[in-house]
Design a protein around this motif. Structure first.
Motif, PDB file in Angstrom:
ATOM      1  N   UNK A 259       0.841  -1.206   0.000  1.00 42.12           N
ATOM      2  CA  UNK A 259       0.000   0.000   0.000  1.00 42.12           C
ATOM      3  C   UNK A 259       0.875   1.254   0.000  1.00 42.12           C
ATOM      4  N   UNK A 260       0.550   2.189  -0.881  1.00 43.56           N
ATOM      5  CA  UNK A 260       1.315   3.436  -0.993  1.00 43.56           C
ATOM      6  C   UNK A 260       0.486   4.619  -0.507  1.00 43.56           C
ATOM      7  N   UNK A 261       1.183   5.683  -0.175  1.00 41.62           N
ATOM      8  CA  UNK A 261       0.501   6.909   0.234  1.00 41.62           C
ATOM      9  C   UNK A 261      -0.442   7.409  -0.853  1.00 41.62           C
TER      10      UNK A 261
ATOM     11  N   UNK B   7       5.193   8.443  -8.092  1.00 47.20           N
ATOM     12  CA  UNK B   7       5.761   9.118  -6.925  1.00 47.20           C
ATOM     13  C   UNK B   7       5.062  10.461  -6.751  1.00 47.20           C
ATOM     14  N   UNK B   8       4.694  10.783  -5.518  1.00 49.51           N
ATOM     15  CA  UNK B   8       3.938  12.003  -5.259  1.00 49.51           C
ATOM     16  C   UNK B   8       4.816  13.237  -5.439  1.00 49.51           C
ATOM     17  N   UNK B   9       4.379  14.213  -6.251  1.00 43.25           N
ATOM     18  CA  UNK B   9       5.159  15.442  -6.425  1.00 43.25           C
ATOM     19  C   UNK B   9       5.045  16.389  -5.235  1.00 43.25           C
ATOM     20  N   UNK B  10       4.055  16.128  -4.366  1.00 45.55           N
ATOM     21  CA  UNK B  10       3.815  16.956  -3.180  1.00 45.55           C
ATOM     22  C   UNK B  10       3.586  16.026  -1.996  1.00 45.55           C
TER      23      UNK B  10
ATOM     24  N   UNK C  95       4.221  25.095  -8.215  1.00 49.52           N
ATOM     25  CA  UNK C  95       4.129  23.640  -8.011  1.00 49.52           C
ATOM     26  C   UNK C  95       2.782  23.278  -7.407  1.00 49.52           C
ATOM     27  N   UNK C  96       2.338  24.082  -6.464  1.00 53.53           N
ATOM     28  CA  UNK C  96       1.040  23.856  -5.833  1.00 53.53           C
ATOM     29  C   UNK C  96      -0.087  23.908  -6.854  1.00 53.53           C
TER      30      UNK C  96
ATOM     31  N   UNK D 135      -4.069  17.442  -6.369  1.00 52.93           N
ATOM     32  CA  UNK D 135      -3.340  16.781  -5.286  1.00 52.93           C
ATOM     33  C   UNK D 135      -3.128  17.739  -4.121  1.00 52.93           C
ATOM     34  N   UNK D 136      -2.733  18.967  -4.425  1.00 57.43           N
ATOM     35  CA  UNK D 136      -2.470  19.926  -3.345  1.00 57.43           C
ATOM     36  C   UNK D 136      -3.730  20.245  -2.544  1.00 57.43           C
TER      37      UNK D 136
END
Length: 429
Positions: A58-60, A96-99, A112-113, A119-120
């Motif tokens: 399980x991943x975030x 992979x999560x950018x944030x 980036x946000x 996602x943000x």
């Protein structure tokens, strides 16, 4: 089995429940794994027995369904936790999560946000901004409904810009040219004359201004109102003052949890909002702050300084500036003598959040004023013709939703208070 929200789990102690949400945090030990699950209402700690349930892959930010029993337990989140009996991975996070969503503060720059907006927005602080904004909109609507206003929705494709000038977005409309609406102004006035008397709209407006500052958007949400049978411009400012009191009280009462997350302090409106002429404000800026060179308007620095003055002298975060010059106001603004108008701006914590005033209701005066602005009255006939048939004295205002949100919450950039900002350079996401 019915899904239960996290903020309802305290009602289900020692009961079997089903919860669904995102994996906010994972901590794996030798025999057990702690998963913090997040749904739209909050966070809850879930405990898995590694011998019985395998959550190693399980991943975030994966979406999961958990069935388990709510047990009393002291942890940093709640006085309870969920003892997991069934764990189902609905949809795994594959990149992979950018944030990093699970940090207290979102440690990324604004671009980036915004580039990773969906996602943000999962971060509780950013999410809380728009929960507060929703309360502001609800307050605006609730107050005006009580005051017998009717909510309207007006076209955003128009033949002429309501504010005049060149700051309009052109749109090819079949065989001819149209524009994106700068304002619902004409339609608000027409609806007053149509017998509704009091109308409001919460909708998008478009300004083709080439600014790229922390205070400007090219598409924003405007909270507009217009009211008929006004006696003077003071009546409109009185209404806004009462409206703001209602909104701020509602934000304080209903947004307490979000305000705590954001560490925001809602201003009090116990004191009456000061009202001074623009010309007086310019003189104050000159004598109190040695700011010169202003004529007919004040610049962003002047707005900050005059708000500082209002805070120190009147203990108020707001200030009305009135009697703007005729040359600075649109053709529909009611003149006050030869040089001024019955109009106002409302400044709040250093920025203008409202423009309003009394409107011209006499047909001949309106046509003459259109000419004085160097515009052709024939281009506005579908608007002006309504003034031939008994238009009452009227006036109104418009509040920028993103700006008032940003200033209530102490945000540095108005883009932070826009779900999906549109500015000089941004058209995605």
């Amino acid at each position: 089995m019915k899904r239960i929200m996290v903020n309802e789990l305290n009602n289900y102690i020692n009961e079997k429940i089903q919860i669904k949400g995102w994996v906010h945090r994972i901590r794996k030990l030798k025999s057990i794994t702690f998963i913090i699950l997040r749904d739209r209402t909050g966070l809850v700690q879930c405990v898995l027995n590694n011998e019985e349930i395998n959550a190693s892959e399980t991943k975030l930010e994966s979406v999961v369904c958990i069935i388990g029993t709510v047990k009393e337990s002291k942890n940093n989140l709640n006085p309870f936790e969920v003892s997991v009996e069934q764990f189902n991975l609905i949809n795994s996070s594959i990149d992979e999560l950018p944030i990093e969503i699970n940090k207290e503060n979102l440690e990324v720059n604004l671009d980036t946000m915004l580039n990773n907006r969906m996602l943000s927005l999962r971060h509780e602080k950013l999410n809380s901004i728009f929960k507060i904004q929703n309360i502001i909109v609800e307050g605006f609507r609730e107050f005006l409904n009580r005051e017998n206003f009717t909510e309207i929705s007006t076209p955003k494709l128009v033949e002429e810009g309501a504010e005049g000038g060149t700051e309009v977005f052109k749109v090819q409309y079949f065989e001819r040219q149209a524009y994106l609406a700068q304002s619902p102004q004409f339609y608000k006035q027409m609806m007053v004359g149509a017998g509704f008397e009091r109308v409001y709209e919460i909708g998008h407006v478009y300004r083709a201004e080439e600014h790229n500052t922390s205070r400007h958007l090219n598409e924003y949400i405007s909270m507009d109102l217009e009211m008929g049978f006004v006696d003077n411009v003071e009546e409109i400012m009185d209404l806004e003052e009462n409206l703001l009191k209602f909104i701020l009280n509602k934000v304080t009462d209903e947004g307490k949890n979000y305000l705590e997350i954001l560490k925001a302090e809602v201003p009090s409106l116990e004191n009456k909002i000061p009202r001074i002429k623009l010309s007086e404000a310019i003189e104050i800026l000159k004598t109190e702050y040695n700011k010169t060179g202003l004529e007919g308007d004040i610049d962003p620095e002047g707005e900050k300084l005059i708000c500082k003055y209002a805070k120190e002298k009147y203990a108020c975060d707001f200030i009305f500036l009135t009697h703007y010059p005729r040359k600075k106001r649109p053709m529909y603004t009611m003149p006050c003598g030869q040089l001024e108008t019955y109009s106002f701006d409302l400044l709040f914590r250093g920025i203008e959040i409202t423009t309003g005033g009394q409107r011209i209701h006499d047909y001949n005066m309106l046509v003459e004023n259109i000419k004085k602005k160097g515009l052709n009255p024939d281009n506005y006939e579908s608007y002006t013709s309504n003034f031939k048939y008994g238009m009452p004295p009227h006036g109104g205002l418009a509040i920028g939703l993103e700006r008032i949100t940003a200033k209530i919450l102490g945000l540095e950039n108005v883009r932070e208070a826009s779900l999906l900002p549109r500015d000089r350079t941004r058209l995605i996401p």
